[in-house]
Scaffold this active site. Structure first.
Site, short mmCIF file in Angstrom:
data_model
loop_
_atom_site.label_atom_id
_atom_site.label_comp_id
_atom_site.label_asym_id
_atom_site.label_seq_id
_atom_site.Cartn_x
_atom_site.Cartn_y
_atom_site.Cartn_z
N SER A 34 -11.47 37.12 20.75
CA SER A 34 -10.65 37.72 21.81
C SER A 34 -9.28 37.07 21.86
CB SER A 34 -11.35 37.59 23.17
OG SER A 34 -11.58 36.23 23.47
N ASP A 58 -20.09 37.09 21.33
CA ASP A 58 -19.67 36.55 22.62
C ASP A 58 -20.70 35.49 23.04
OD1 ASP A 58 -17.81 37.83 25.15
OD2 ASP A 58 -19.39 36.39 25.64
N SER A 124 -10.18 20.22 31.29
CA SER A 124 -8.72 20.19 31.30
C SER A 124 -8.21 19.25 32.37
CB SER A 124 -8.22 21.61 31.58
OG SER A 124 -6.84 21.59 31.88
N TYR A 148 -8.31 29.37 36.92
CA TYR A 148 -8.63 28.75 35.63
C TYR A 148 -9.12 27.32 35.83
CZ TYR A 148 -7.84 26.15 31.32
OH TYR A 148 -8.01 25.31 30.24
N LYS A 152 -13.02 25.49 35.34
CA LYS A 152 -13.33 24.28 34.56
C LYS A 152 -14.08 23.27 35.41
CE LYS A 152 -11.72 25.37 30.59
NZ LYS A 152 -12.59 25.49 29.43
N LEU A 199 5.23 25.10 26.42
CA LEU A 199 6.53 24.66 25.92
C LEU A 199 6.61 24.61 24.38
CD1 LEU A 199 9.34 23.53 26.54
CD2 LEU A 199 8.31 21.24 26.68
N ARG A 291 9.48 26.63 37.48
CA ARG A 291 8.40 27.61 37.39
C ARG A 291 7.43 27.36 38.55
NH1 ARG A 291 4.89 27.56 31.92
NH2 ARG A 291 4.38 25.49 32.69
N ASP A 294 4.42 24.57 38.97
CA ASP A 294 4.61 23.42 38.07
C ASP A 294 4.64 22.11 38.84
OD1 ASP A 294 4.61 24.45 35.56
OD2 ASP A 294 6.79 24.36 35.25
P1 NAD Z 1 -7.98 29.39 22.20
O1 NAD Z 1 -7.84 30.60 23.04
O2 NAD Z 1 -7.10 29.24 21.03
O3 NAD Z 1 -9.49 29.26 21.70
C1 NAD Z 1 -10.58 29.72 22.43
C2 NAD Z 1 -11.44 30.55 21.51
O4 NAD Z 1 -12.58 31.01 22.24
C3 NAD Z 1 -10.72 31.78 20.97
O5 NAD Z 1 -10.87 31.83 19.57
C4 NAD Z 1 -11.41 32.95 21.65
O6 NAD Z 1 -11.45 34.09 20.83
C5 NAD Z 1 -12.79 32.39 21.92
N1 NAD Z 1 -13.49 32.96 23.07
C6 NAD Z 1 -13.01 33.16 24.33
N2 NAD Z 1 -13.97 33.66 25.12
C7 NAD Z 1 -15.09 33.76 24.35
C8 NAD Z 1 -16.40 34.20 24.58
N3 NAD Z 1 -16.78 34.65 25.77
N4 NAD Z 1 -17.30 34.18 23.56
C9 NAD Z 1 -16.93 33.73 22.34
N5 NAD Z 1 -15.69 33.29 22.06
C10 NAD Z 1 -14.78 33.31 23.05
O7 NAD Z 1 -7.86 28.13 23.18
P2 NAD Z 1 -7.76 26.59 22.82
O8 NAD Z 1 -6.40 26.15 23.16
O9 NAD Z 1 -8.32 26.34 21.48
O10 NAD Z 1 -8.73 26.02 23.95
C11 NAD Z 1 -10.09 25.72 23.70
C12 NAD Z 1 -10.71 25.28 25.01
O11 NAD Z 1 -10.00 24.17 25.52
C13 NAD Z 1 -10.69 26.34 26.12
O12 NAD Z 1 -11.91 26.28 26.82
C14 NAD Z 1 -9.54 25.90 27.00
O13 NAD Z 1 -9.74 26.28 28.34
C15 NAD Z 1 -9.61 24.38 26.86
N6 NAD Z 1 -8.31 23.74 27.11
C16 NAD Z 1 -7.22 24.11 26.38
C17 NAD Z 1 -5.98 23.53 26.62
C18 NAD Z 1 -4.75 23.96 25.87
O14 NAD Z 1 -3.65 23.70 26.34
N7 NAD Z 1 -4.86 24.58 24.69
C19 NAD Z 1 -5.85 22.53 27.61
C20 NAD Z 1 -7.00 22.16 28.32
C21 NAD Z 1 -8.23 22.76 28.05
C1 UD1 Z 2 0.26 24.56 31.58
C2 UD1 Z 2 -0.68 25.07 32.65
C3 UD1 Z 2 -1.87 24.10 32.76
C4 UD1 Z 2 -2.58 23.98 31.41
C5 UD1 Z 2 -1.57 23.51 30.37
C6 UD1 Z 2 -2.23 23.51 29.00
C7 UD1 Z 2 0.78 26.27 34.26
C8 UD1 Z 2 1.39 26.24 35.63
N1 UD1 Z 2 0.06 25.19 33.92
O1 UD1 Z 2 0.67 23.30 32.00
O2 UD1 Z 2 -2.80 24.56 33.73
O3 UD1 Z 2 -3.64 23.04 31.48
O4 UD1 Z 2 -0.45 24.42 30.33
O5 UD1 Z 2 -1.43 22.96 28.03
O6 UD1 Z 2 0.91 27.23 33.52
N2 UD1 Z 2 8.54 24.38 30.24
C9 UD1 Z 2 9.84 24.79 30.11
N3 UD1 Z 2 10.08 25.97 29.46
C10 UD1 Z 2 9.08 26.75 28.94
C11 UD1 Z 2 7.75 26.31 29.07
C12 UD1 Z 2 7.50 25.13 29.73
O7 UD1 Z 2 10.77 24.13 30.56
O8 UD1 Z 2 9.36 27.82 28.38
C13 UD1 Z 2 8.27 23.08 30.90
C14 UD1 Z 2 7.36 23.17 32.10
O9 UD1 Z 2 8.09 23.36 33.27
C15 UD1 Z 2 6.66 21.80 32.04
C16 UD1 Z 2 6.61 21.47 30.55
O10 UD1 Z 2 7.58 22.30 29.94
O11 UD1 Z 2 7.47 20.82 32.67
C17 UD1 Z 2 5.25 21.77 29.92
O12 UD1 Z 2 4.88 23.10 30.23
P1 UD1 Z 2 3.56 23.77 29.60
O13 UD1 Z 2 3.56 23.59 28.13
O14 UD1 Z 2 3.48 25.17 30.12
O15 UD1 Z 2 2.36 22.88 30.16
P2 UD1 Z 2 1.96 22.53 31.67
O16 UD1 Z 2 3.00 22.92 32.63
O17 UD1 Z 2 1.54 21.11 31.68
#
Ligand code: NAD
Ligand code: UD1
Length: 334
Positions: A34, A58, A124, A148, A152, A199, A291, A294
Site C-alpha cells: 500500500s 495484508d 515512534s 497516528y 502507536k 524534511l 507548520r 510542530d
Molecule cells: P513505509 O510506509 O515505508 O513502510 C511500511 C510498509 O508497510 C509499506 O511497505 C506498506 O506497504 C506496508 N503496510 C502498511 N499497512 C500494511 C498492512 N496492513 N499489511 C501489510 N503491509 C502493510 O514506512 P516506514 O517509514 O518504513 O515505517 C515503518 C514503521 O515504522 C511504521 O510502522 C511507521 O509507523 C514506523 N515509524 C516510522 C517513522 C518514519 O519516520 N519513517 C518514524 C517512527 C515510526
Molecule cells: C514528523 C511527524 C512525526 C513523525 C516524524 C517521522 C508531523 C507534525 N510530525 O515529525 O509525527 O514521527 O515526522 O519522521 O508531521 N520542515 C521544514 N520544511 C519541510 C519539512 C519539514 O522546515 O518541508 C521542518 C519541520 O518544521 C521540522 C523539521 O523540518 O522542524 C523536521 O520535520 P519532519 O521531517 O516533518 O519531522 P517531524 O516534524 O519531526
C-alpha cells in the site's frame, strides 16, 4: 533465525531486511504494497545477490499470516507494517486504527496461536508528545498529539499487557526518532508518494529540481538558529538497532521500550548546510509560517539503547545526505 518482517518492503523494513540477511538471518517479507513498490524486491536482490521470499498480503489476513509463520518456521517477527502520515491520520482516523491497531492485534493473536512470542514493534518518538523535559527518556510521560501517535501508544500498551499475561513473550518496542538517509548503494531509500511531508526527502527532491524550492517552516523558534531541531538517525543505524534488539531478546523475556536516535539535535539549517555541502550547490529556500502541530525541538536520550542494544547510531548527517542523494539520482524505478 527465521524472521518475518511485516511491512518489509517499506523504507525501514527494506534496510532491516538487508542488514539482517547480511548478518546470517533468514528473512521473509510480508507486505500489501500500500505504500511501497514491488521493484524494491529486485533492488534488495541486487544488494544481497539473492532474492528474499516476499508474500503479498495484508497483515490483517490472519489465515495467510498463520500459514507464513508455520511454513517458514518463523522464530521472531519485526512488525513494521502500518500507516505513518500524521495529517492523513487526522483526516481518516479509522483507517489508522484499523491498520495500526487492529492489524497489530490480529498479528499478535496469530503469533500466540502458533507459539511465536518474540516480537520487535516499530513505535515512534511521537508517543511522547510535547516535551516536559529533554532529552526524552523512555519514562517521559506519553501524550501523543494525533491519531497516528495514539495508534502507536495503544499498541505499546497492548504489548505491555500481553507480556504481563504470559512470561514467555519477549517484546521490544523501538521508538524511532527521525529516520533519514538510504543504503550506501543508492538502491533502496525513502521514496514517498506525492509531495513529501518530511524534511530530508523534500530537500532531496528540491535538490534534484523535482520541487522548486524548500519551505522552511519557521525561523523564530527558541533554538540554536531559530529553525526546528530534531534527532535524525541514519536508516542503516536504525536497521542495525533492530538486529541488536533481536539479539537482546534471545536472553531477555518481558517487555521493553527503547529510543532509537542519536541523542544530538540538529536544526533544519544544519541539515540543509550538510546537504548543500554534499551536492556542492546552494538550494533555493523560503522561510514560511510554522507548520501547525510542530514542536520546536525534540531528541532522544540514548542511554537505554546503549545499555540494552550496545548503542548503534554512528553515521553522520553528512553520510545520510550523501546516501539519500545517491538514491535520489539513481534510476531505481525502471
Ligand atoms: P513505509 O510506509 O515505508 O513502510 C511500511 C510498509 O508497510 C509499506 O511497505 C506498506 O506497504 C506496508 N503496510 C502498511 N499497512 C500494511 C498492512 N496492513 N499489511 C501489510 N503491509 C502493510 O514506512 P516506514 O517509514 O518504513 O515505517 C515503518 C514503521 O515504522 C511504521 O510502522 C511507521 O509507523 C514506523 N515509524 C516510522 C517513522 C518514519 O519516520 N519513517 C518514524 C517512527 C515510526
Ligand atoms: C514528523 C511527524 C512525526 C513523525 C516524524 C517521522 C508531523 C507534525 N510530525 O515529525 O509525527 O514521527 O515526522 O519522521 O508531521 N520542515 C521544514 N520544511 C519541510 C519539512 C519539514 O522546515 O518541508 C521542518 C519541520 O518544521 C521540522 C523539521 O523540518 O522542524 C523536521 O520535520 P519532519 O521531517 O516533518 O519531522 P517531524 O516534524 O519531526
Amino acid at each position: 533465525m527465521n524472521i518475518l518482517l511485516t511491512g518489509g518492503a517499506g523504507y525501514i523494513g527494506s534496510h532491516a531486511a538487508v542488514v539482517l540477511t547480511e548478518a546470517g538471518h533468514e528473512v521473509v517479507l510480508l507486505d500489501n504494497f500500500s505504500n511501497s513498490n514491488k521493484s524494491v524486491l529486485k533492488r534488495i536482490r541486487k544488494i544481497l545477490g539473492r532474492s528474499l521470499p516476499c508474500i503479498e498480503a495484508d497483515v490483517r489476513d490472519t489465515d495467510i499470516v498463520e500459514r507464513v509463520l508455520r511454513e517458514y518456521k518463523i522464530g521472531a517477527v519485526i512488525h513494521f507494517a502500518g500507516l505513518k502520515a500524521v495529517g492523513e491520520s487526522v483526516a481518516n482516523p479509522i483507517s489508522y486504527y484499523a491498520n495500526n491497531v487492529q492489524g497489530s492485534i490480529n498479528l499478535f493473536q496469530v503469533m500466540q496461536k502458533v507459539g511465536i512470542k518474540t516480537l520487535v514493534f516499530s513505535s515512534s518518538a511521537t508517543v511522547y508528545g510535547e516535551p516536559k523535559y529533554l532529552p526524552f527518556d523512555e519514562d517521559h510521560p506519553k501524550n501523543p498529539m494525533n491519531p497516528y501517535g495514539r495508534s502507536k501508544l495503544q499498541v505499546e500498551e497492548i504489548l505491555r499487557d500481553l507480556a504481563d499475561s504470559d512470561s514467555e513473550w519477549k517484546i521490544a518496542c523501538l521508538r524511532y526518532f527521525n529516520p533519514v538517509g538510504a543504503h550506501e548503494s543508492g538502491l533502496i531509500g525513502e521514496d514517498p508518494n506525492g509531495i513529501p511531508n518530511n524534511l530530508m526527502p523534500y530537500v532531496a527532491k528540491a535538490a534534484s529540481g523535482e520541487l522548486p524550492h524548500l519551505n522552511i517552516f519557521g525561523d523564530d523558534y527558541e533554538t540554536c538558529d531559530g529553525t526546528g531541531e530534531r534527532d535524525y538517525i541514519h536508516v542503516m543505524d536504525l536497521a542495525e538497532g533492530h538486529m541488536a534488539a533481536i539479539s537482546y531478546l534471545k536472553n531477555h523475556a518481558g517487555f521493553t521500550c527503547v529510543n532509537l536516535g542519536t541523542g544530538k539535535p540538529l536544526s533544519v539549517m544544519d541539515l540543509l548546510n550538510a546537504f548543500e555541502k554534499v551536492i556542492g550547490k546552494n538550494l533555493k529556500k523560503v522561510v514560511v509560517q510554522r507548520r501547525s502541530g510542530d514542536l520546536p525541538c525534540y531528541y532522544a536520550s540514548v542511554e537505554q539503547a546503549s545499555i540494552q542494544l550496545n548503542g548503534s547510531a554512528f553515521r553522520s548527517i553528512e553520510i545520510a545526505c550523501r546516501d539519500i542523494w545517491k538514491f535520489q539520482k539513481a534510476d531505481n524505478f525502471q
